[in-house]
Design a protein around this motif. Structure first.
Motif, PDB file in Angstrom:
ATOM      1  N   THR A 194     114.879 -37.768  73.313  1.00  0.00           N
ATOM      2  CA  THR A 194     114.384 -38.586  74.421  1.00  0.00           C
ATOM      3  C   THR A 194     113.234 -37.879  75.137  1.00  0.00           C
ATOM      4  O   THR A 194     112.211 -38.502  75.449  1.00  0.00           O
ATOM      5  N   TYR A 195     113.377 -36.589  75.373  1.00  0.00           N
ATOM      6  CA  TYR A 195     112.335 -35.817  76.048  1.00  0.00           C
ATOM      7  C   TYR A 195     111.031 -35.836  75.255  1.00  0.00           C
ATOM      8  O   TYR A 195     109.960 -36.115  75.802  1.00  0.00           O
ATOM      9  N   PHE A 196     111.113 -35.547  73.951  1.00  0.00           N
ATOM     10  CA  PHE A 196     109.893 -35.486  73.144  1.00  0.00           C
ATOM     11  C   PHE A 196     109.272 -36.863  72.916  1.00  0.00           C
ATOM     12  O   PHE A 196     108.059 -36.985  72.785  1.00  0.00           O
ATOM     13  N   GLN A 197     110.072 -37.901  72.860  1.00  0.00           N
ATOM     14  CA  GLN A 197     109.505 -39.250  72.749  1.00  0.00           C
ATOM     15  C   GLN A 197     108.651 -39.568  73.970  1.00  0.00           C
ATOM     16  O   GLN A 197     107.597 -40.178  73.842  1.00  0.00           O
ATOM     17  N   LYS A 198     109.076 -39.142  75.142  1.00  0.00           N
ATOM     18  CA  LYS A 198     108.289 -39.355  76.359  1.00  0.00           C
ATOM     19  C   LYS A 198     107.046 -38.472  76.373  1.00  0.00           C
ATOM     20  O   LYS A 198     105.976 -38.900  76.800  1.00  0.00           O
ATOM     21  N   GLN A 199     107.176 -37.233  75.901  1.00  0.00           N
ATOM     22  CA  GLN A 199     106.057 -36.300  75.912  1.00  0.00           C
ATOM     23  C   GLN A 199     104.953 -36.686  74.933  1.00  0.00           C
ATOM     24  O   GLN A 199     103.781 -36.480  75.215  1.00  0.00           O
ATOM     25  N   PHE A 200     105.329 -37.239  73.805  1.00  0.00           N
ATOM     26  CA  PHE A 200     104.358 -37.533  72.752  1.00  0.00           C
ATOM     27  C   PHE A 200     104.091 -39.028  72.600  1.00  0.00           C
ATOM     28  O   PHE A 200     103.700 -39.481  71.527  1.00  0.00           O
ATOM     29  N   VAL A 201     104.249 -39.804  73.656  1.00  0.00           N
ATOM     30  CA  VAL A 201     104.090 -41.255  73.570  1.00  0.00           C
ATOM     31  C   VAL A 201     102.666 -41.659  73.173  1.00  0.00           C
ATOM     32  O   VAL A 201     102.474 -42.640  72.475  1.00  0.00           O
ATOM     33  N   ASP A 202     101.656 -40.904  73.572  1.00  0.00           N
ATOM     34  CA  ASP A 202     100.265 -41.236  73.250  1.00  0.00           C
ATOM     35  C   ASP A 202      99.707 -40.402  72.097  1.00  0.00           C
ATOM     36  O   ASP A 202      98.497 -40.396  71.882  1.00  0.00           O
ATOM     37  N   GLU A 203     100.555 -39.719  71.369  1.00  0.00           N
ATOM     38  CA  GLU A 203     100.122 -38.844  70.276  1.00  0.00           C
ATOM     39  C   GLU A 203      99.572 -39.665  69.109  1.00  0.00           C
ATOM     40  O   GLU A 203     100.224 -40.585  68.638  1.00  0.00           O
ATOM     41  N   LYS A 204      98.365 -39.310  68.649  1.00  0.00           N
ATOM     42  CA  LYS A 204      97.738 -40.035  67.551  1.00  0.00           C
ATOM     43  C   LYS A 204      97.432 -39.142  66.346  1.00  0.00           C
ATOM     44  O   LYS A 204      97.060 -39.632  65.290  1.00  0.00           O
ATOM     45  N   HIS A 205      97.590 -37.828  66.477  1.00  0.00           N
ATOM     46  CA  HIS A 205      97.249 -36.902  65.396  1.00  0.00           C
ATOM     47  C   HIS A 205      98.424 -36.590  64.479  1.00  0.00           C
ATOM     48  O   HIS A 205      98.284 -35.841  63.529  1.00  0.00           O
ATOM     49  N   CYS A 206      99.554 -37.162  64.773  1.00  0.00           N
ATOM     50  CA  CYS A 206     100.766 -36.880  64.006  1.00  0.00           C
ATOM     51  C   CYS A 206     101.641 -38.129  64.025  1.00  0.00           C
ATOM     52  O   CYS A 206     101.756 -38.788  65.055  1.00  0.00           O
ATOM     53  N   GLU A 207     102.235 -38.447  62.900  1.00  0.00           N
ATOM     54  CA  GLU A 207     103.090 -39.640  62.833  1.00  0.00           C
ATOM     55  C   GLU A 207     104.556 -39.329  63.094  1.00  0.00           C
ATOM     56  O   GLU A 207     105.269 -40.142  63.662  1.00  0.00           O
ATOM     57  N   ASP A 208     105.022 -38.162  62.633  1.00  0.00           N
ATOM     58  CA  ASP A 208     106.445 -37.836  62.723  1.00  0.00           C
ATOM     59  C   ASP A 208     106.658 -36.413  63.201  1.00  0.00           C
ATOM     60  O   ASP A 208     105.874 -35.519  62.891  1.00  0.00           O
ATOM     61  N   LEU A 209     107.734 -36.230  63.926  1.00  0.00           N
ATOM     62  CA  LEU A 209     108.229 -34.907  64.306  1.00  0.00           C
ATOM     63  C   LEU A 209     109.712 -34.908  63.973  1.00  0.00           C
ATOM     64  O   LEU A 209     110.466 -35.729  64.492  1.00  0.00           O
ATOM     65  N   VAL A 210     110.117 -33.998  63.091  1.00  0.00           N
ATOM     66  CA  VAL A 210     111.526 -33.880  62.706  1.00  0.00           C
ATOM     67  C   VAL A 210     111.977 -32.458  63.011  1.00  0.00           C
ATOM     68  O   VAL A 210     111.391 -31.499  62.517  1.00  0.00           O
ATOM     69  N   VAL A 211     113.014 -32.355  63.822  1.00  0.00           N
ATOM     70  CA  VAL A 211     113.552 -31.052  64.220  1.00  0.00           C
ATOM     71  C   VAL A 211     115.041 -31.041  63.901  1.00  0.00           C
ATOM     72  O   VAL A 211     115.748 -31.998  64.189  1.00  0.00           O
ATOM     73  N   TYR A 212     115.489 -29.941  63.298  1.00  0.00           N
ATOM     74  CA  TYR A 212     116.913 -29.742  63.067  1.00  0.00           C
ATOM     75  C   TYR A 212     117.450 -28.806  64.151  1.00  0.00           C
ATOM     76  O   TYR A 212     116.806 -27.814  64.503  1.00  0.00           O
ATOM     77  N   LEU A 213     118.622 -29.124  64.662  1.00  0.00           N
ATOM     78  CA  LEU A 213     119.344 -28.258  65.584  1.00  0.00           C
ATOM     79  C   LEU A 213     120.640 -27.837  64.913  1.00  0.00           C
ATOM     80  O   LEU A 213     121.297 -28.644  64.265  1.00  0.00           O
ATOM     81  N   GLY A 214     121.005 -26.595  65.075  1.00  0.00           N
ATOM     82  CA  GLY A 214     122.259 -26.110  64.514  1.00  0.00           C
ATOM     83  C   GLY A 214     122.730 -24.892  65.272  1.00  0.00           C
ATOM     84  O   GLY A 214     122.122 -24.488  66.268  1.00  0.00           O
ATOM     85  N   TYR A 215     123.801 -24.304  64.813  1.00  0.00           N
ATOM     86  CA  TYR A 215     124.343 -23.090  65.421  1.00  0.00           C
ATOM     87  C   TYR A 215     124.159 -21.923  64.472  1.00  0.00           C
ATOM     88  O   TYR A 215     124.189 -22.083  63.256  1.00  0.00           O
ATOM     89  N   ASN A 216     124.000 -20.730  65.052  1.00  0.00           N
ATOM     90  CA  ASN A 216     124.052 -19.542  64.218  1.00  0.00           C
ATOM     91  C   ASN A 216     125.492 -19.027  64.238  1.00  0.00           C
ATOM     92  O   ASN A 216     126.383 -19.688  64.768  1.00  0.00           O
ATOM     93  N   SER A 217     125.735 -17.857  63.699  1.00  0.00           N
ATOM     94  CA  SER A 217     127.106 -17.351  63.576  1.00  0.00           C
ATOM     95  C   SER A 217     127.747 -17.026  64.922  1.00  0.00           C
ATOM     96  O   SER A 217     128.968 -16.950  65.024  1.00  0.00           O
ATOM     97  N   THR A 218     126.950 -16.863  65.978  1.00  0.00           N
ATOM     98  CA  THR A 218     127.492 -16.585  67.315  1.00  0.00           C
ATOM     99  C   THR A 218     127.440 -17.831  68.202  1.00  0.00           C
ATOM    100  O   THR A 218     127.555 -17.723  69.421  1.00  0.00           O
TER     101      THR A 218
END
Length: 106
Positions: free
Chosen positions: A37-61
């Motif tokens: 939701t945050y990044f959709q608001k931040q990049f609403v007028d972005e024209k130089h890129c079509e997609d942003l895909v980010v993975y979130l996960g946990y490390n061992s701690t």
């Protein structure tokens, strides 16, 4: 407009029915939704890129880590890194596709 997708990645080695795994997966899904939701608001007028895909996960701690998994301009990478850093997330240095899978259940 840029299409932003933030996917929570869960560890296959944990038992899916345990209370801790459920809580941690719900927490990760909430972080993903809020960040998307945050990044959709931040990049609403972005024209130089079509997609942003980010993975979130946990490390061992159980620290939250993030990784951009598609090609985006450097200034978008910097903004993602700054936001994730401000949230206390760490950058995902390695990525093993055979050990992790997207958790597509919200």
């Amino acid at each position: 407009m840029i299409n932003v997708t933030i996917l929570p990645i869960t560890d296959l080695k944990t038992k899916p029915g345990t209370p801790l795994a459920r809580i941690m997966n719900e927490r990760l899904a909430r972080f993903a939704t809020e960040l998307q939701t945050y990044f959709q608001k931040q990049f609403v007028d972005e024209k130089h890129c079509e997609d942003l895909v980010v993975y979130l996960g946990y490390n061992s701690t159980y620290s939250v880590r993030w990784k951009i998994v598609n090609d985006v301009p450097e200034y978008i990478q910097d903004r993602v890194a700054k936001r994730c850093g401000n949230l206390g997330f760490i950058q995902w240095k390695e990525f093993d596709l055979y050990s992790y899978r997207p958790n597509l259940q919200y």
